[in-house]
Design a protein around this motif. Structure first.
Motif, PDB file in Angstrom:
ATOM      1  N   TYR A   1      44.685  47.188  40.740  1.00  0.00           N
ATOM      2  CA  TYR A   1      44.017  48.193  39.909  1.00  0.00           C
ATOM      3  C   TYR A   1      42.563  48.331  40.332  1.00  0.00           C
ATOM      4  N   ARG A   2      41.992  49.503  40.091  1.00  0.00           N
ATOM      5  CA  ARG A   2      40.622  49.781  40.513  1.00  0.00           C
ATOM      6  C   ARG A   2      39.595  49.084  39.634  1.00  0.00           C
ATOM      7  N   SER A   3      39.910  48.940  38.347  1.00  0.00           N
ATOM      8  CA  SER A   3      38.948  48.332  37.434  1.00  0.00           C
ATOM      9  C   SER A   3      39.675  47.755  36.220  1.00  0.00           C
ATOM     10  N   LEU A   4      38.957  46.939  35.467  1.00  0.00           N
ATOM     11  CA  LEU A   4      39.523  46.408  34.229  1.00  0.00           C
ATOM     12  C   LEU A   4      39.684  47.524  33.198  1.00  0.00           C
ATOM     13  N   ALA A   5      38.820  48.522  33.249  1.00  0.00           N
ATOM     14  CA  ALA A   5      38.937  49.660  32.330  1.00  0.00           C
ATOM     15  C   ALA A   5      40.249  50.403  32.580  1.00  0.00           C
ATOM     16  N   GLU A   6      40.614  50.570  33.849  1.00  0.00           N
ATOM     17  CA  GLU A   6      41.881  51.212  34.176  1.00  0.00           C
ATOM     18  C   GLU A   6      43.049  50.373  33.651  1.00  0.00           C
ATOM     19  N   MET A   7      42.940  49.065  33.803  1.00  0.00           N
ATOM     20  CA  MET A   7      44.002  48.180  33.311  1.00  0.00           C
ATOM     21  C   MET A   7      44.141  48.296  31.795  1.00  0.00           C
ATOM     22  N   LYS A   8      43.020  48.361  31.086  1.00  0.00           N
ATOM     23  CA  LYS A   8      43.057  48.477  29.623  1.00  0.00           C
ATOM     24  C   LYS A   8      43.745  49.778  29.210  1.00  0.00           C
TER      25      LYS A   8
ATOM     26  N   GLU B   1      48.678  52.390  27.106  1.00  0.00           N
ATOM     27  CA  GLU B   1      49.789  53.321  27.322  1.00  0.00           C
ATOM     28  C   GLU B   1      51.134  52.603  27.256  1.00  0.00           C
ATOM     29  N   LEU B   2      51.223  51.438  27.885  1.00  0.00           N
ATOM     30  CA  LEU B   2      52.474  50.679  27.872  1.00  0.00           C
ATOM     31  C   LEU B   2      52.831  50.229  26.456  1.00  0.00           C
TER      32      LEU B   2
ATOM     33  N   ALA C   1      46.780  39.173  33.472  1.00  0.00           N
ATOM     34  CA  ALA C   1      45.782  39.395  34.522  1.00  0.00           C
ATOM     35  C   ALA C   1      44.497  39.964  33.935  1.00  0.00           C
ATOM     36  N   TYR C   2      44.631  40.901  33.003  1.00  0.00           N
ATOM     37  CA  TYR C   2      43.459  41.532  32.376  1.00  0.00           C
ATOM     38  C   TYR C   2      42.584  40.492  31.688  1.00  0.00           C
ATOM     39  N   TYR C   3      43.210  39.602  30.923  1.00  0.00           N
ATOM     40  CA  TYR C   3      42.450  38.595  30.186  1.00  0.00           C
ATOM     41  C   TYR C   3      41.833  37.548  31.104  1.00  0.00           C
ATOM     42  N   LYS C   4      42.372  37.417  32.313  1.00  0.00           N
ATOM     43  CA  LYS C   4      41.790  36.506  33.304  1.00  0.00           C
ATOM     44  C   LYS C   4      40.735  37.198  34.150  1.00  0.00           C
ATOM     45  N   GLY C   5      40.638  38.521  34.051  1.00  0.00           N
ATOM     46  CA  GLY C   5      39.682  39.286  34.840  1.00  0.00           C
ATOM     47  C   GLY C   5      40.168  39.573  36.252  1.00  0.00           C
ATOM     48  N   VAL C   6      41.472  39.456  36.464  1.00  0.00           N
ATOM     49  CA  VAL C   6      42.073  39.678  37.777  1.00  0.00           C
ATOM     50  C   VAL C   6      42.611  41.108  37.833  1.00  0.00           C
ATOM     51  N   GLN C   7      42.363  41.789  38.942  1.00  0.00           N
ATOM     52  CA  GLN C   7      42.767  43.191  39.055  1.00  0.00           C
ATOM     53  C   GLN C   7      44.032  43.389  39.884  1.00  0.00           C
TER      54      GLN C   7
END
Length: 64
Positions: free
Chosen positions: A30-37, A42-43, A13-19
């Motif tokens: 997720y609130r933002s791509l930065a949060e996803m990163k 962490e994972l 999802a991150y690489y597709k820009g989907v939150q």
């Protein structure tokens, strides 16, 4: 405890820009791509799949 499946779903999802990510019948927005990163990082640390930071040092006399 995170699983490899969760990590791959979030990365995809991150690489597709989907939150918004769905896995195991759950949907997380997720609130933002930065949060996803941050969560991906962490994972990866939790699962032991993160790449170590490599620092390369060079020295010289300061002149040629």
């Amino acid at each position: 405890m995170a699983t490899q499946t969760q990590l791959e779903a979030i990365k995809s999802a991150y690489y597709k820009g989907v939150q918004e990510v769905s896995y195991n019948g759950r949907t997380v927005k997720y609130r933002s791509l930065a949060e996803m990163k941050r969560i991906i990082d962490e994972l990866e640390r939790e699962l032991g799949t993160s790449k170590p930071n490599i620092i390369s040092l060079t020295t010289g006399r300061g002149y040629r």
